[in-house]
Design a protein around this motif. Structure first.
Motif, short mmCIF file in Angstrom:
data_model
loop_
_atom_site.label_atom_id
_atom_site.label_comp_id
_atom_site.label_asym_id
_atom_site.label_seq_id
_atom_site.Cartn_x
_atom_site.Cartn_y
_atom_site.Cartn_z
N ASP A 75 0.84 -1.18 0.00
CA ASP A 75 0.00 0.00 0.00
C ASP A 75 0.88 1.25 0.00
OD1 ASP A 75 -1.52 2.13 2.03
OD2 ASP A 75 -2.81 1.23 0.51
N VAL A 76 0.64 2.17 -0.92
CA VAL A 76 1.51 3.34 -1.09
C VAL A 76 1.54 4.20 0.17
CG1 VAL A 76 1.89 5.46 -2.40
CG2 VAL A 76 1.22 3.39 -3.59
N LYS A 77 0.37 4.52 0.72
CA LYS A 77 0.33 5.39 1.92
C LYS A 77 1.02 4.73 3.11
CE LYS A 77 -3.76 8.08 0.74
NZ LYS A 77 -5.16 8.42 1.11
N PHE A 78 0.80 3.42 3.26
CA PHE A 78 1.44 2.68 4.34
C PHE A 78 2.96 2.74 4.19
CE2 PHE A 78 3.39 -1.31 5.78
CZ PHE A 78 3.03 -1.32 7.12
N LEU A 79 3.44 2.51 2.96
CA LEU A 79 4.88 2.52 2.71
C LEU A 79 5.48 3.92 2.82
CD1 LEU A 79 5.13 -0.02 -0.24
CD2 LEU A 79 6.10 -0.30 2.04
N GLU A 80 4.73 4.94 2.40
CA GLU A 80 5.22 6.31 2.53
C GLU A 80 5.43 6.67 3.99
OE1 GLU A 80 3.55 8.50 -1.51
OE2 GLU A 80 2.31 8.49 0.29
N ASN A 81 4.49 6.23 4.85
CA ASN A 81 4.63 6.47 6.30
C ASN A 81 5.78 5.66 6.87
OD1 ASN A 81 2.44 8.25 6.42
ND2 ASN A 81 0.97 6.59 6.71
N ALA A 82 5.88 4.40 6.43
CA ALA A 82 6.95 3.52 6.95
C ALA A 82 8.33 4.01 6.53
CB ALA A 82 6.72 2.09 6.45
N SER A 83 8.42 4.57 5.32
CA SER A 83 9.73 5.01 4.81
C SER A 83 10.17 6.35 5.40
CB SER A 83 9.70 5.11 3.28
OG SER A 83 8.78 6.09 2.87
N ASN A 84 9.27 7.02 6.11
CA ASN A 84 9.65 8.29 6.74
C ASN A 84 10.78 8.11 7.75
OD1 ASN A 84 7.89 9.94 5.36
ND2 ASN A 84 6.24 9.72 6.84
N SER A 85 10.81 6.92 8.37
CA SER A 85 11.86 6.65 9.36
C SER A 85 13.24 6.63 8.70
CB SER A 85 11.60 5.31 10.06
OG SER A 85 11.55 4.27 9.11
N PHE A 86 13.28 6.29 7.40
CA PHE A 86 14.55 6.27 6.66
C PHE A 86 15.20 7.66 6.71
CE2 PHE A 86 17.07 7.05 2.87
CZ PHE A 86 17.85 5.91 2.76
N TRP A 87 14.40 8.69 6.53
CA TRP A 87 14.94 10.05 6.48
C TRP A 87 15.22 10.62 7.87
CZ3 TRP A 87 16.30 10.42 1.72
CH2 TRP A 87 15.53 9.83 0.72
N ARG A 88 14.52 10.08 8.87
CA ARG A 88 14.73 10.57 10.25
C ARG A 88 15.99 9.98 10.88
NH1 ARG A 88 8.97 9.78 10.79
NH2 ARG A 88 9.39 7.79 11.82
N GLU A 89 16.33 8.75 10.48
CA GLU A 89 17.48 8.07 11.08
C GLU A 89 18.80 8.56 10.48
OE1 GLU A 89 16.77 3.94 10.36
OE2 GLU A 89 14.85 3.96 11.43
N ILE A 90 19.80 8.72 11.34
CA ILE A 90 21.14 9.14 10.87
C ILE A 90 21.77 8.00 10.07
CG2 ILE A 90 23.46 9.85 11.57
CD1 ILE A 90 22.13 11.16 14.04
N ASN A 91 21.69 6.79 10.61
CA ASN A 91 22.13 5.59 9.90
C ASN A 91 20.90 4.70 9.70
OD1 ASN A 91 25.00 6.12 9.80
ND2 ASN A 91 24.99 5.80 12.03
N CYS A 107 15.32 0.83 4.99
CA CYS A 107 15.78 0.76 3.59
C CYS A 107 14.81 -0.07 2.76
CB CYS A 107 17.18 0.15 3.51
SG CYS A 107 18.48 1.25 4.13
N ILE A 108 14.38 -1.22 3.32
CA ILE A 108 13.45 -2.10 2.60
C ILE A 108 12.13 -1.39 2.34
CG2 ILE A 108 12.06 -4.21 2.83
CD1 ILE A 108 14.54 -5.40 4.35
N SER A 109 11.63 -0.64 3.32
CA SER A 109 10.37 0.11 3.15
C SER A 109 10.48 1.11 2.00
CB SER A 109 10.01 0.85 4.44
OG SER A 109 9.71 -0.05 5.47
N LEU A 110 11.61 1.81 1.94
CA LEU A 110 11.80 2.80 0.87
C LEU A 110 11.94 2.10 -0.49
CD1 LEU A 110 12.09 5.72 -0.01
CD2 LEU A 110 14.53 5.60 0.57
N ILE A 111 12.67 0.99 -0.54
CA ILE A 111 12.84 0.24 -1.80
C ILE A 111 11.48 -0.25 -2.31
CG2 ILE A 111 13.75 -1.89 -2.80
CD1 ILE A 111 16.26 -1.43 -1.00
N LYS A 112 10.65 -0.78 -1.39
CA LYS A 112 9.31 -1.25 -1.78
C LYS A 112 8.47 -0.11 -2.33
CE LYS A 112 8.43 -5.40 0.98
NZ LYS A 112 7.58 -5.99 2.03
N LEU A 113 8.58 1.05 -1.70
CA LEU A 113 7.84 2.23 -2.17
C LEU A 113 8.29 2.61 -3.58
CD1 LEU A 113 5.88 4.61 -1.62
CD2 LEU A 113 7.83 5.84 -0.62
N LEU A 114 9.59 2.60 -3.82
CA LEU A 114 10.12 2.94 -5.14
C LEU A 114 9.70 1.92 -6.19
CD1 LEU A 114 13.73 4.12 -4.16
CD2 LEU A 114 11.77 5.54 -4.72
N GLU A 115 9.57 0.66 -5.78
CA GLU A 115 9.11 -0.38 -6.70
C GLU A 115 7.66 -0.13 -7.13
OE1 GLU A 115 11.85 -4.21 -5.36
OE2 GLU A 115 9.91 -3.89 -4.39
#
Length: 372
Positions: free
Chosen positions: A9-25, A31-39
């Motif tokens: 689900d796009v909205k679910f993945l967009e929310n899940a991938s937000n943590s990618f940008w918040r985390e320093i590492n 990473c997987i959440s963002l890759i799935k969103l890009l797919e």
């Protein structure tokens, strides 16, 4: 089941991938959440979003190997937009990065291949082939794609076999599968394509390729109504699917509904890149078929411009331009016939004007012309 639905689900993945940008590492999960969103964005052909997010992700990650997936996605998205200049620039950048990790050399090979830089691609390929410690799934994919682009049948067979093995890797992405499908299509391997469509549907339920192959089958059987029905469903789910739009326009042409084909292509013009060969070819053909029944010089100019553009694109991208050349030849003949008709009509009108005004004294006209 609900978890599976959420995972695509796009909205679910967009929310899940937000943590990618918040985390320093960013963690592996982020990473997987963002890759799935890009797919999923790729299945909707939202290439500009993918280019933006994957290029930002590369800068955000600190570990070198972690960047590989996002570089790979970035390269594949640039391939889809035919941005050869950006691919060459990215390839040069990745060559400089090879000292940090060998994976960047493999990715550089992929970028240069997609940009049709054959000489440097071959040099990198030979280096990877003889060097140890550079093996990774990106290296195998890049080498497989290079071999499958060869004119040698054995190399093609070997290259496709390598990409197939890469696809079987648990970490293989939707983008790798798209590259595999493209190579099968280019080499007209129909049976393998059918197998691949079933596998891609199981692994990536959001993928629209299995539905497109159903369209190809119905088009092959000349069942245009069934093709249009499936394409209508695809476009309801994803109105921006340019492959489905082109296939629908082609179906309308086959049915003789030229106005519908023209209307569809002009209405969706904003979705197509200026260097899209199929778009210009189909648009030029649609207009040509319309003016076959009712000639219009302005429409002739428009049709000629699009068909000529298609030929130019084909030459720049090493595509087969024979169909576009055949159509433009037919168009020129059509124009010559109608130009001749118009000149005859004009001549007939002149004679009518003379007849209405006064009888023509041919002998007198001859004497005057002789004297002058």
């Amino acid at each position: 089941m609900q978890k599976d639905i959420q995972s695509f689900d796009v909205k679910f993945l967009e929310n899940a991938s937000n943590s990618f940008w918040r985390e320093i590492n960013p963690s592996a999960k982020s990473c997987i959440s963002l890759i799935k969103l890009l797919e999923i964005y790729a299945s909707h052909e939202e290439w500009e979003k993918i280019i933006n997010l994957s290029s930002r992700a590369v800068l955000h990650l600190t570990k070198f190997y972690d960047r590989a997936d996002f570089y790979h996605i970035w390269i594949c998205a640039l391939k889809e937009t035919f941005d050869h200049g950006a691919l060459v620039s990215l390839g040069k950048h990745l060559l400089k990065m090879r000292n940090y990790h060998p994976v960047f050399l493999s990715l550089a090979l992929l970028a240069f291949q997609f940009a049709s830089c054959n000489k440097i691609s071959l040099k990198i390929f030979k280096y990877l082939k003889k060097s140890k410690g550079v093996e990774n799934r990106f290296a195998f994919e890049a080498c497989g794609i290079l071999l499958s682009s060869s004119k040698n049948k054995e190399n093609v067979k070997k290259g496709i076999s390598i990409i197939e093995k890469v696809c079987q890797d648990k970490k293989s992405s939707y983008f790798t599968w798209r590259n595999y499908l493209r190579k099968l299509s280019e080499n007209n391997l129909i049976e393998k394509m059918s197998e691949a469509y079933n596998l891609i549907h199981d692994k990536f339920p959001f993928a629209q390729e299995p539905y497109l192959v159903a369209v190809l089958i119905s088009m092959y059987e000349k069942d245009w109504n069934e093709s249009l029905r499936i394409l209508g469903q695809i476009l309801r789910d994803n109105p921006k699917n340019t492959n489905a739009i082109l296939a629908m326009a082609d179906c309308y042409l086959e049915k003789g509904e030229f106005i519908k084909s023209l209307s569809l292509l002009t209405l969706k013009e904003y979705l197509f890149l200026d260097n899209d060969f199929d778009y210009h070819l189909l648009l030029g053909k649609s207009i040509k078929y319309i003016i076959e029944s009712e000639y219009d010089h302005n429409l002739y100019e428009t049709s000629y411009r699009h068909l000529n553009k298609a030929i130019s694109i084909a030459k720049s991208l090493n595509l087969n331009s024979s169909e576009a050349e055949k159509e433009i030849h037919s168009l020129k003949i059509l124009n010559n016939i109608n130009t001749h008709k118009e000149s005859l009509i004009d001549e007939d009108n002149i004679l009518k004007i003379h007849a209405e005004n006064s009888p023509i004294d041919l002998e007198k006209m001859y004497i005057e012309r002789k004297v002058s």
